[in-house]
Motif scaffolding. Structure first.
Motif, PDB file in Angstrom:
ATOM      1  N   ASN A 288     -46.607  28.613 -27.472  1.00 12.73           N
ATOM      2  CA  ASN A 288     -47.264  29.744 -28.146  1.00 12.73           C
ATOM      3  C   ASN A 288     -48.779  29.771 -27.914  1.00 12.73           C
ATOM      4  N   SER A 289     -49.228  29.212 -26.813  1.00 12.75           N
ATOM      5  CA  SER A 289     -50.660  29.146 -26.538  1.00 12.75           C
ATOM      6  C   SER A 289     -50.956  29.749 -25.170  1.00 12.75           C
ATOM      7  N   SER A 290     -52.098  30.413 -25.088  1.00 11.73           N
ATOM      8  CA  SER A 290     -52.554  30.934 -23.802  1.00 11.73           C
ATOM      9  C   SER A 290     -53.819  30.214 -23.340  1.00 11.73           C
ATOM     10  N   TYR A 291     -54.205  29.162 -24.092  1.00  7.16           N
ATOM     11  CA  TYR A 291     -55.423  28.416 -23.754  1.00  7.16           C
ATOM     12  C   TYR A 291     -55.109  27.343 -22.725  1.00  7.16           C
ATOM     13  N   LEU A 292     -56.034  27.154 -21.814  1.00  7.21           N
ATOM     14  CA  LEU A 292     -55.859  26.148 -20.757  1.00  7.21           C
ATOM     15  C   LEU A 292     -56.232  24.779 -21.301  1.00  7.21           C
ATOM     16  N   ASN A 293     -55.308  23.830 -21.137  1.00  8.50           N
ATOM     17  CA  ASN A 293     -55.620  22.467 -21.553  1.00  8.50           C
ATOM     18  C   ASN A 293     -56.333  21.737 -20.402  1.00  8.50           C
ATOM     19  N   TRP A 332     -46.481  39.798 -23.941  1.00 10.00           N
ATOM     20  CA  TRP A 332     -47.904  39.784 -24.349  1.00 10.00           C
ATOM     21  C   TRP A 332     -48.534  38.424 -24.075  1.00 10.00           C
ATOM     22  N   LEU A 333     -47.760  37.344 -24.397  1.00  4.45           N
ATOM     23  CA  LEU A 333     -48.287  35.995 -24.240  1.00  4.45           C
ATOM     24  C   LEU A 333     -48.527  35.667 -22.767  1.00  4.45           C
ATOM     25  N   SER A 334     -47.596  36.068 -21.899  1.00  8.69           N
ATOM     26  CA  SER A 334     -47.779  35.778 -20.467  1.00  8.69           C
ATOM     27  C   SER A 334     -48.950  36.573 -19.896  1.00  8.69           C
ATOM     28  N   GLN A 335     -49.193  37.778 -20.443  1.00 12.52           N
ATOM     29  CA  GLN A 335     -50.351  38.552 -19.999  1.00 12.52           C
ATOM     30  C   GLN A 335     -51.650  37.839 -20.379  1.00 12.52           C
ATOM     31  N   ARG A 336     -51.690  37.288 -21.610  1.00 16.77           N
ATOM     32  CA  ARG A 336     -52.857  36.511 -22.055  1.00 16.77           C
ATOM     33  C   ARG A 336     -53.077  35.292 -21.140  1.00 16.77           C
ATOM     34  N   ARG A 337     -51.971  34.650 -20.790  1.00 14.17           N
ATOM     35  CA  ARG A 337     -52.079  33.449 -19.951  1.00 14.17           C
ATOM     36  C   ARG A 337     -52.621  33.788 -18.565  1.00 14.17           C
ATOM     37  N   VAL A 338     -52.088  34.879 -17.957  1.00 12.40           N
ATOM     38  CA  VAL A 338     -52.546  35.221 -16.619  1.00 12.40           C
ATOM     39  C   VAL A 338     -54.008  35.683 -16.637  1.00 12.40           C
ATOM     40  N   ASP A 339     -54.391  36.385 -17.730  1.00 18.55           N
ATOM     41  CA  ASP A 339     -55.793  36.823 -17.838  1.00 18.55           C
ATOM     42  C   ASP A 339     -56.730  35.632 -17.945  1.00 18.55           C
ATOM     43  N   ARG A 340     -56.344  34.636 -18.741  1.00 15.39           N
ATOM     44  CA  ARG A 340     -57.216  33.471 -18.920  1.00 15.39           C
ATOM     45  C   ARG A 340     -57.244  32.590 -17.665  1.00 15.39           C
ATOM     46  N   THR A 341     -56.105  32.540 -16.965  1.00 19.01           N
ATOM     47  CA  THR A 341     -56.082  31.779 -15.710  1.00 19.01           C
ATOM     48  C   THR A 341     -57.037  32.408 -14.708  1.00 19.01           C
ATOM     49  N   LYS A 342     -56.966  33.730 -14.584  1.00 15.74           N
ATOM     50  CA  LYS A 342     -57.835  34.437 -13.643  1.00 15.74           C
ATOM     51  C   LYS A 342     -59.304  34.320 -14.069  1.00 15.74           C
ATOM     52  N   LYS A 348     -65.446  29.995 -12.054  1.00 19.88           N
ATOM     53  CA  LYS A 348     -65.693  28.968 -11.044  1.00 19.88           C
ATOM     54  C   LYS A 348     -66.312  29.561  -9.768  1.00 19.88           C
ATOM     55  N   GLY A 349     -66.562  30.868  -9.794  1.00 23.90           N
ATOM     56  CA  GLY A 349     -67.228  31.487  -8.658  1.00 23.90           C
ATOM     57  C   GLY A 349     -66.318  32.174  -7.666  1.00 23.90           C
ATOM     58  N   VAL A 350     -65.024  32.279  -7.977  1.00 22.49           N
ATOM     59  CA  VAL A 350     -64.094  32.965  -7.072  1.00 22.49           C
ATOM     60  C   VAL A 350     -64.277  34.469  -7.236  1.00 22.49           C
ATOM     61  N   GLU A 351     -64.382  35.209  -6.124  1.00 17.73           N
ATOM     62  CA  GLU A 351     -64.566  36.647  -6.194  1.00 17.73           C
ATOM     63  C   GLU A 351     -63.314  37.312  -6.757  1.00 17.73           C
ATOM     64  N   ALA A 352     -63.508  38.338  -7.576  1.00 23.40           N
ATOM     65  CA  ALA A 352     -62.380  39.047  -8.198  1.00 23.40           C
ATOM     66  C   ALA A 352     -61.502  39.725  -7.157  1.00 23.40           C
ATOM     67  N   SER A 353     -62.101  40.152  -6.047  1.00 26.78           N
ATOM     68  CA  SER A 353     -61.326  40.845  -5.007  1.00 26.78           C
ATOM     69  C   SER A 353     -60.304  39.932  -4.339  1.00 26.78           C
ATOM     70  N   ARG A 354     -60.466  38.647  -4.517  1.00 27.35           N
ATOM     71  CA  ARG A 354     -59.536  37.689  -3.886  1.00 27.35           C
ATOM     72  C   ARG A 354     -58.397  37.296  -4.802  1.00 27.35           C
ATOM     73  N   LEU A 355     -58.374  37.820  -6.016  1.00 31.17           N
ATOM     74  CA  LEU A 355     -57.357  37.434  -6.994  1.00 31.17           C
ATOM     75  C   LEU A 355     -56.627  38.659  -7.506  1.00 31.17           C
ATOM     76  N   SER A 356     -55.308  38.578  -7.566  1.00 30.58           N
ATOM     77  CA  SER A 356     -54.489  39.569  -8.262  1.00 30.58           C
ATOM     78  C   SER A 356     -53.636  38.824  -9.273  1.00 30.58           C
ATOM     79  N   ALA A 357     -53.166  39.517 -10.296  1.00 31.44           N
ATOM     80  CA  ALA A 357     -52.453  38.827 -11.369  1.00 31.44           C
ATOM     81  C   ALA A 357     -51.299  39.687 -11.867  1.00 31.44           C
ATOM     82  N   GLU A 358     -50.220  39.003 -12.296  1.00 31.60           N
ATOM     83  CA  GLU A 358     -49.076  39.711 -12.857  1.00 31.60           C
ATOM     84  C   GLU A 358     -48.383  38.816 -13.874  1.00 31.60           C
ATOM     85  N   ALA A 359     -48.011  39.399 -15.003  1.00 30.10           N
ATOM     86  CA  ALA A 359     -47.345  38.654 -16.076  1.00 30.10           C
ATOM     87  C   ALA A 359     -45.850  38.983 -16.065  1.00 30.10           C
ATOM     88  N   TYR A 360     -45.012  37.960 -16.218  1.00 35.37           N
ATOM     89  CA  TYR A 360     -43.565  38.141 -16.139  1.00 35.37           C
ATOM     90  C   TYR A 360     -42.838  37.806 -17.432  1.00 35.37           C
TER      91      TYR A 360
END
Length: 393
Positions: A288-293, A332-342, A348-360
């Motif tokens: 039940n967490s979307s925070y990165l450990n 909803w939870l997987s969307q939170r997780r993918v948003d926080r991962t991205k 960390k300096g990764v350009e947004a254009s190099r990342l796409s995200a999808e929650a399942y």
């Protein structure tokens, strides 16, 4: 001088005679034979199960059973040795009023046959005809006829006649002897149909090989005559053309090898990058967490290093949940997780254009732990993750 002139005239006459002989010995279609091929056939089958075996072989009206539509299909492989291996499926009906197993048939019944056979092309013995191929064969199969299933030993005699290299007609007669049913009578099965050859390998017949050898011998003699008539210059031009062609082929081979090496290097580069990402593993989340450990952040730190090292790399991030909880909540939870991962990778300096995200949500479980299966926390943990898929190298 006169003697030299006579010599030249004689050499020219000899050359003309050799040229005429060589033209008469041109190879034709008759000199080539089919060495091996695949063969597909479709046609009709006729069953004579009267019980009298070879008596009244042509009693069409009383003993032969045949359908009005194609009822036989075959596929086979035929080899240079003359041996053929073939599988055959056939269907028929025993009709009312026909003579079956020694009695007049009173009830319509089905006939099913599945056979395998080994044949030998008799042209290997009698010589190639080019259009007529007789053969003999033996085999075994399974037949269900007159409601009496039985294994059978088979013998076949037949021939094929060809309209072209690929299309022909196939006619055969097979005797079928029951192997395991004393109640079932032995019977005959005739077949006629169209056959199509493919995967053809051709070669010269024995006569064609002899003709080719004679043509080569005449060509050698003619070449000697040409040499005697001072055709050296022409031969030198031919050799120069061959050398130029070989040089071109060599250069093409070099370029092809370089391109192949370049492709292999690129494939190795891609495989290495993929292995680096796979070695990091997934970023996992607590229940039940979307925070990165700390462990997941370490994975993402390593991923950021890889992305920095390979600036052309683009990733797709997918995030997932376990099956516990409502489906909408898990989406909803997987969307939170993918948003926080991205977001972490962006920091960390990764350009947004190099990342796409999808929650399942819970739709892509990695194990059996769905809503109907009780699983341990360790197994549920496997499904709470963010994955990293290479979108572009």
């Amino acid at each position: 001088m006169k003697t030299y002139t006579y010599y030249i005239v004689a050499m020219l006459c000899a050359s003309v005679n050799l040229l005429q002989a060589q033209e008469e010995l041109q190879l034709t279609k008759k000199d080539s034979i089919l060495k091996s091929s695949w063969m597909f056939g479709i046609g009709y089958n006729i069953v004579d199960d009267s019980g009298d075996v070879f008596d009244e072989l042509f009693s069409f009206g009383e003993q032969w059973n045949v359908l009005s539509y194609p009822s036989r299909v075959s596929i086979g492989r035929y080899f240079k040795s003359g041996i053929g291996v073939e599988a055959i499926g056939s269907y028929n009906k025993y009709k009312i009023g026909k003579f079956i197993d020694g009695e007049t048939n009173l009830e319509e019944s089905h006939y099913y046959g599945l056979d395998a056979r080994l044949t030998y092309d008799l042209n290997k013995i009698i010589g190639q005809t080019g259009w007529f191929d007789p053969y003999l064969g033996v085999g075994a199969g399974y037949t269900d006829a007159n409601n009496q299933p039985r294994g059978t030993y088979n013998a076949v005699v037949g021939f094929r006649t060809w309209f072209s290299d690929r299309i022909g007609l196939d006619f055969s007669s097979s005797g079928k002897w029951s192997a395991n049913n004393d109640q079932a009578t032995n019977h005959l099965q005739h077949a006629a149909g169209v056959v199509y050859q493919f995967g053809i390998e051709k070669g010269l017949s024995k006569k064609g090989e002899e003709k080719l050898a004679l043509m080569e011998e005449l060509a050698q003699k003619l070449q000697k005559e040409k040499d005697s008539l001072a055709a050296v210059e022409q031969r030198e031009r031919e050799q120069a053309a061959i050398a130029a062609r070989l040089a071109k082929e060599k250069e093409e081979a070099r370029l092809a090898a370089a391109e192949k090496a370049k492709l292999e290097a690129e494939n190795q580069r891609k495989a290495k990058i993929k292995a680096e990402i796979n070695d990091l593993g997934f970023a996992y989340f607590d229940l039940n967490s979307s925070y990165l450990n700390a462990k997941s952040k370490k994975v993402l730190d390593g991923l950021a290093v890889i992305l920095e090292k390979h600036p052309e790399l683009e990733l797709k991030i997918t995030s997932h949940t376990d099956s516990r909880g409502a489906s909408k909540y898990n989406d909803w939870l997987s969307q939170r997780r993918v948003d926080r991962t991205k977001a972490y990778l962006l920091k960390k300096g990764v350009e947004a254009s190099r990342l796409s995200a999808e929650a399942y949500g819970e739709s892509n479980l990695l194990n059996e732990c769905d809503d109907t299966t009780h699983c341990s926390e360790e197994k549920h943990q496997i499904n709470r993750r963010s994955e990293f898929i290479i979108a572009k190298f």
